[in-house]
Write an enzyme that holds these catalytic residues in place. Structure first.
Site, PDB file in Angstrom:
ATOM      1  N   LYS A 176       0.861  -1.182   0.000  1.00 32.25           N
ATOM      2  CA  LYS A 176       0.000   0.000   0.000  1.00 32.25           C
ATOM      3  C   LYS A 176       0.897   1.232   0.000  1.00 32.25           C
ATOM      4  O   LYS A 176       1.407   1.654   1.029  1.00 32.25           O
ATOM      5  CB  LYS A 176      -0.905  -0.003   1.239  1.00 32.25           C
ATOM      6  CG  LYS A 176      -2.239   0.740   1.065  1.00 32.25           C
ATOM      7  CD  LYS A 176      -2.125   2.219   0.831  1.00 32.25           C
ATOM      8  CE  LYS A 176      -1.772   2.967   2.096  1.00 32.25           C
ATOM      9  NZ  LYS A 176      -1.703   4.455   1.838  1.00 32.25           N
ATOM     10  N   GLY A 229       6.184   5.211   8.813  1.00 30.45           N
ATOM     11  CA  GLY A 229       5.402   6.437   8.797  1.00 30.45           C
ATOM     12  C   GLY A 229       5.479   7.150  10.127  1.00 30.45           C
ATOM     13  O   GLY A 229       6.413   6.946  10.905  1.00 30.45           O
ATOM     14  N   SER A 230       4.479   7.938  10.414  1.00 32.95           N
ATOM     15  CA  SER A 230       4.502   8.768  11.620  1.00 32.95           C
ATOM     16  C   SER A 230       4.221   7.939  12.865  1.00 32.95           C
ATOM     17  O   SER A 230       3.578   6.886  12.827  1.00 32.95           O
ATOM     18  CB  SER A 230       3.461   9.881  11.509  1.00 32.95           C
ATOM     19  OG  SER A 230       2.149   9.364  11.670  1.00 32.95           O
ATOM     20  N   THR A 231       4.672   8.463  13.989  1.00 32.33           N
ATOM     21  CA  THR A 231       4.464   7.777  15.267  1.00 32.33           C
ATOM     22  C   THR A 231       2.987   7.702  15.622  1.00 32.33           C
ATOM     23  O   THR A 231       2.520   6.679  16.131  1.00 32.33           O
ATOM     24  CB  THR A 231       5.258   8.492  16.375  1.00 32.33           C
ATOM     25  OG1 THR A 231       6.659   8.379  16.077  1.00 32.33           O
ATOM     26  CG2 THR A 231       5.003   7.870  17.739  1.00 32.33           C
ATOM     27  N   GLU A 232       2.238   8.764  15.357  1.00 32.61           N
ATOM     28  CA  GLU A 232       0.813   8.750  15.694  1.00 32.61           C
ATOM     29  C   GLU A 232       0.069   7.674  14.905  1.00 32.61           C
ATOM     30  O   GLU A 232      -0.775   6.959  15.458  1.00 32.61           O
ATOM     31  CB  GLU A 232       0.188  10.129  15.441  1.00 32.61           C
ATOM     32  CG  GLU A 232       0.577  11.164  16.473  1.00 32.61           C
ATOM     33  CD  GLU A 232       0.326  10.697  17.907  1.00 32.61           C
ATOM     34  OE1 GLU A 232      -0.814  10.262  18.191  1.00 32.61           O
ATOM     35  OE2 GLU A 232       1.247  10.765  18.732  1.00 32.61           O
ATOM     36  N   GLY A 234       1.459   5.012  13.665  1.00 33.43           N
ATOM     37  CA  GLY A 234       1.966   3.752  14.196  1.00 33.43           C
ATOM     38  C   GLY A 234       1.217   3.307  15.430  1.00 33.43           C
ATOM     39  O   GLY A 234       0.906   2.116  15.606  1.00 33.43           O
ATOM     40  N   GLU A 251       8.477   1.364  11.773  1.00 37.16           N
ATOM     41  CA  GLU A 251       9.595   2.299  11.663  1.00 37.16           C
ATOM     42  C   GLU A 251       8.971   3.680  11.601  1.00 37.16           C
ATOM     43  O   GLU A 251       8.342   4.051  10.610  1.00 37.16           O
ATOM     44  CB  GLU A 251      10.438   1.994  10.420  1.00 37.16           C
ATOM     45  CG  GLU A 251      11.807   2.669  10.448  1.00 37.16           C
ATOM     46  CD  GLU A 251      11.825   3.985   9.703  1.00 37.16           C
ATOM     47  OE1 GLU A 251      11.659   5.039  10.374  1.00 37.16           O
ATOM     48  OE2 GLU A 251      12.002   3.982   8.481  1.00 37.16           O
ATOM     49  N   CYS A 285      13.176  10.312   7.748  1.00 33.16           N
ATOM     50  CA  CYS A 285      12.845  10.001   9.135  1.00 33.16           C
ATOM     51  C   CYS A 285      14.066  10.108  10.047  1.00 33.16           C
ATOM     52  O   CYS A 285      13.949  10.449  11.222  1.00 33.16           O
ATOM     53  CB  CYS A 285      12.210   8.619   9.239  1.00 33.16           C
ATOM     54  SG  CYS A 285      13.099   7.327   8.364  1.00 33.16           S
ATOM     55  N   GLU A 383       8.737  16.347  15.289  1.00 33.14           N
ATOM     56  CA  GLU A 383       9.265  16.052  13.957  1.00 33.14           C
ATOM     57  C   GLU A 383       8.609  16.973  12.937  1.00 33.14           C
ATOM     58  O   GLU A 383       7.383  17.008  12.822  1.00 33.14           O
ATOM     59  CB  GLU A 383       9.020  14.592  13.588  1.00 33.14           C
ATOM     60  CG  GLU A 383       9.641  14.209  12.256  1.00 33.14           C
ATOM     61  CD  GLU A 383       9.462  12.736  11.925  1.00 33.14           C
ATOM     62  OE1 GLU A 383      10.404  12.137  11.385  1.00 33.14           O
ATOM     63  OE2 GLU A 383       8.374  12.195  12.195  1.00 33.14           O
TER      64      GLU A 383
END
Length: 479
Positions: A176, A229-232, A234, A251, A285, A383
């Site tokens: 995706k 991707g982003s922590t949120e 994730g 990651e 990143c 970030e």
């Protein structure tokens, strides 16, 4: 590779989306639409999962020897290399990065395919010296159907970090890509067919993260999610995957410290600091977005950095002299500019800080440097994912380590010093998955990459990545 592919790719077939929805892919350097791409809905996800499951269990894929799987991956690498120029052009058109960077990305993708091709027939189990009259051994088997959800900053390269080890291990993959940059993933599908991958082994579903991505994460037929991707996002994937007890590797974001000690080779360190934040427009990143400079060399470092940054003008990504392209989208440009405005209120702007146009168009942001930054500021703690650097000052090794670790993230770090003892001491003390000493932003397929803390868990690349795509089975034989 001649035409841009824009439909869904499932079971080696190009398919229209069941719901008929499509979305535009915009060239961020020109603000023009370059393709109208299919958006995969929930029924399309069902079809792709069914195809991947059938491929996993079918003889055409499961019956291949590991060595033959490796040969297919190696062939895919060769075909990609033959189409490298065209693929790099497509990457720059959809992402806005300089063409020379896109060519590096494609070359690294070729390397990743070949690296994991070599691993395919080297995944072995062990014999175990258990107590009693038994012959006991382990098998490594594919984890199953893998959904690889990847971002827009290195669209094809980061995708290969997922699908190459997954295929080497015998899994099947549903890729995706990010909705901003789906075109090279779709072009890669053609290459995989030419290489000889059977139906269901490799599938591509363009679409949004909250729609297509979420459906994959929640789907009971998907065995593993591999996400960058982003922590949120994730965190949300972890919550959603819990319902079906999926295996997950993440990651995520970073706010990486790049530390310059007074005994460093200062010109080299300044070049490294520039590369650490402005390569890839800062949309990296592991970008060295926090520059920690020992007080006695602070003025020299900042002066040289500002001089270099002011020469780094945004330009046409296809101009061979351009080193700073367009950020990926208008929305991302607005996000970066919002952080810059915050920085102007809290720190000292010494370079850049503006949006610009090239030939009257494009989502460009100048190479931006803030001095007199400190923890607690948004530009230091959060970030940004853009060409924005925050400079902080420290006194001595211990304070440098403390500032480096004063973040929720732990993806990467850089250390600049001529003192070998200091270099290794600081490298051990920093909580990060990658530490570069007297260099920055180097990667290799053999070197594992991933984060500590809020930067995620699991590893891409290296032998370590393969562990995430295999199950270990223990077999007991009574003698």
């Amino acid at each position: 590779m001649t035409d841009i592919k824009t439909d869904l790719f499932v079971a080696n077939e190009w398919r229209k989306p069941a719901g008929g929805e499509r979305f535009a892919v915009i060239n961020p350097a020109t603000e023009e639409a370059i393709a109208d791409v299919a958006l995969a809905g929930s029924s399309d996800v069902d079809a792709a999962v069914a195809a991947a499951r059938a491929g996993l269990e079918g003889e055409a894929w499961r019956g291949l020897s590991p060595r033959k799987r490796g040969a297919l991956l190696y062939r895919a690498g060769d075909l990609l290399e033959q189409n490298a120029e065209e693929m790099a052009k497509l990457e720059t058109q959809q992402n806005g990065k300089p063409f020379f960077e896109s060519k590096i990305d494609v070359a690294m993708t070729v390397e990743t395919l070949r690296y994991y091709a070599g691993w395919a027939d080297k995944l072995t189990g062990d014999t175990l010296p258990v107590d009693g009259p038994f012959f006991t051994y382990t098998l490594r088997e594919p984890v199953g159907v893998v959904a690889a959800i990847v971002p827009w900053n290195f669209p094809l390269n980061l995708a290969s970090w997922k699908f190459a080890p997954a295929l080497a291990a015998g899994c099947t993959v549903i890729l995706k890509p990010a909705s901003e940059t789906p075109l090279t993933a779709l072009a890669m599908a053609d290459i995989m067919v030419q290489a000889g991958f059977p139906p269901g082994a490799f599938n591509v579903l363009p679409g949004g993260g909250s729609s297509t991505g979420s459906s994959l994460v929640k789907h009971p037929g998907v065995d593993k999610i591999a996400f960058t991707g982003s922590t949120e996002v994730g965190k949300q994937i972890m919550r959603d995957a819990a319902g079906t007890v999926k295996r997950v590797t993440l990651e995520l974001g970073g706010k990486s410290p790049n530390i310059i000690f007074a005994d460093a080779d200062i010109p080299a360190a300044v070049r490294g600091a520039q590369n650490g934040i402005f390569y890839g427009k800062g949309e990296v990143c592991a970008a060295g977005s926090r520059l920690l400079v020992e007080r006695s060399v602070h003025d020299q470092v900042v002066s040289e950095l500002v001089t270099r940054s002011k020469k780094l003008s945004p330009g046409d990504p296809f101009d061979k002299n351009t080193r700073l392209g367009a950020v990926v989208s208008q929305r991302q440009q607005e996000t970066v500019l919002g952080y810059i405005e915050s920085g102007k209120r809290e720190a000292k702007l010494v370079a850049g800080g503006n949006a610009v146009k090239v030939n009257g168009k494009g989502y460009y942001v100048e190479a931006t440097v803030f001095d007199e930054a400190r923890p607690g500021m948004k530009i230091v703690d959060e970030e940004i994912f853009g060409p924005v650097l925050s400079v902080m000052t420290f006194d001595g090794v211990e304070e440098g380590i403390r500032l480096a670790n004063q973040t929720i993230y732990g993806l990467a770090a850089g250390i600049w010093t001529r003192d070998i003892k200091k270099a290794h001491t600081v490298a051990r003390a920093i909580r990060a998955g990658t530490v570069w000493i007297n260099t920055y932003n180097f990667y290799d397929s053999a070197a594992p990459f991933g984060g500590f803390k809020a930067s995620g868990f699991g590893r891409d690349l290296g032998r370590e990545a393969l562990e995430s795509y295999t199950e270990v089975k223990t077999v007991w034989v009574a003698l």
